[in-house]
Design a protein around this motif. Structure first.
Motif, PDB file in Angstrom:
ATOM      1  N   GLN A  48       0.889  -1.136  -0.345  1.00  0.00           N
ATOM      2  CA  GLN A  48       0.077   0.442  -0.474  1.00  0.00           C
ATOM      3  C   GLN A  48       0.655   1.534   0.069  1.00  0.00           C
ATOM      4  N   TYR A  52       0.700   4.164  -2.766  1.00  0.00           N
ATOM      5  CA  TYR A  52       0.667   5.655  -2.137  1.00  0.00           C
ATOM      6  C   TYR A  52       1.481   6.186  -3.226  1.00  0.00           C
ATOM      7  N   ARG A  57      -2.878   5.494  -4.401  1.00  0.00           N
ATOM      8  CA  ARG A  57      -3.782   4.820  -3.308  1.00  0.00           C
ATOM      9  C   ARG A  57      -3.782   6.818  -2.431  1.00  0.00           C
ATOM     10  N   ARG A  58      -5.050   6.921  -1.963  1.00  0.00           N
ATOM     11  CA  ARG A  58      -5.157   7.818  -1.300  1.00  0.00           C
ATOM     12  C   ARG A  58      -5.596   7.615   0.221  1.00  0.00           C
ATOM     13  N   PHE A  59      -5.927   6.018  -0.058  1.00  0.00           N
ATOM     14  CA  PHE A  59      -6.376   5.884   1.626  1.00  0.00           C
ATOM     15  C   PHE A  59      -5.907   4.308   1.773  1.00  0.00           C
ATOM     16  N   ASP A  61      -6.153   1.055   3.693  1.00  0.00           N
ATOM     17  CA  ASP A  61      -6.760  -0.558   4.252  1.00  0.00           C
ATOM     18  C   ASP A  61      -6.193  -1.549   5.508  1.00  0.00           C
ATOM     19  N   ALA A  80      -5.295  11.492  11.131  1.00  0.00           N
ATOM     20  CA  ALA A  80      -6.055   9.983   9.818  1.00  0.00           C
ATOM     21  C   ALA A  80      -7.392  10.891   9.608  1.00  0.00           C
ATOM     22  N   GLU A  81      -7.776  11.672   9.939  1.00  0.00           N
ATOM     23  CA  GLU A  81      -9.120  12.124   9.133  1.00  0.00           C
ATOM     24  C   GLU A  81      -8.694  13.583   8.149  1.00  0.00           C
ATOM     25  N   PRO A  83      -7.648  14.986   4.791  1.00  0.00           N
ATOM     26  CA  PRO A  83      -8.132  13.764   3.441  1.00  0.00           C
ATOM     27  C   PRO A  83      -6.533  14.248   2.768  1.00  0.00           C
ATOM     28  N   TYR A  84      -6.724  13.332   1.624  1.00  0.00           N
ATOM     29  CA  TYR A  84      -5.522  13.292   0.800  1.00  0.00           C
ATOM     30  C   TYR A  84      -4.739  14.405   0.254  1.00  0.00           C
ATOM     31  N   GLU A 148       1.480  14.608  -2.819  1.00  0.00           N
ATOM     32  CA  GLU A 148      -0.125  14.779  -2.926  1.00  0.00           C
ATOM     33  C   GLU A 148      -0.786  15.471  -3.871  1.00  0.00           C
TER      34      GLU A 148
END
Length: 159
Positions: A48, A52, A57-59, A61, A80-81, A83-84, A148
């Protein structure tokens, strides 16, 4: 605890964890000893992170198991909240946690974030837009933010 690493455009990413999840991802300038056995979750994390850096990959898992105080974990949850491709100031983060007077404690918790990139502490900047404080160095922080922005189809934030 198991360890593996991958090469990234900003240095070696050292991934630590066990079958339950990722306990740390840190940047290193030096090679580190790797475990002879590496759990599947660490391989998944490595994959992952590679995605990125390839703009795919933006999230993430992954099960995360950062070790810290309850206050630090609350700060990391807020990180963690973010956003990318976006940023938030230390003050805004502190306000969202409910106590403007805690800005130094919030900044200290941000600096102790054990899970590089996945818990995106690089997205936290000064209220005036300056890049301030980053355990991995400001050059890495700038690179990650620009990465990003470019992946989002935007021009660079910085000249």
């Amino acid at each position: 605890m198991y360890t593996t690493s991958i090469h990234t455009p900003v240095g070696l990413a050292v991934i630590c964890g066990n079958e339950d999840g990722i306990t740390s991802v840190r940047c290193s300038n030096e090679p580190v000893p790797e475990s002879s056995f590496v759990p599947t979750i660490l391989h998944k994390c490595a994959r992952q992170l590679e995605e990125y850096f390839l703009n795919g990959r933006r999230f993430f898992d992954l099960p995360l198991c950062p070790q810290g105080t309850p206050f630090q974990r609350s700060v990391w949850q807020m990180l963690a909240e973010v956003p990318y491709g976006r940023t938030m100031s230390y003050m805004e983060l502190t306000r969202r946690l409910g106590d403007e007077k805690a800005i130094r404690a919030v900044a200290a918790a941000n600096g102790k974030n054990p899970i590089w990139i996945i818990i995106p502490c690089h997205r936290i900047i000064g209220s005036n837009g300056d890049l301030t404080g980053y355990a991995g160095g400001l050059a890495r922080k700038k690179w990650l933010l620009e990465h990003e922005q470019i992946a989002n189809g935007q021009l660079t934030l910085f000249s």
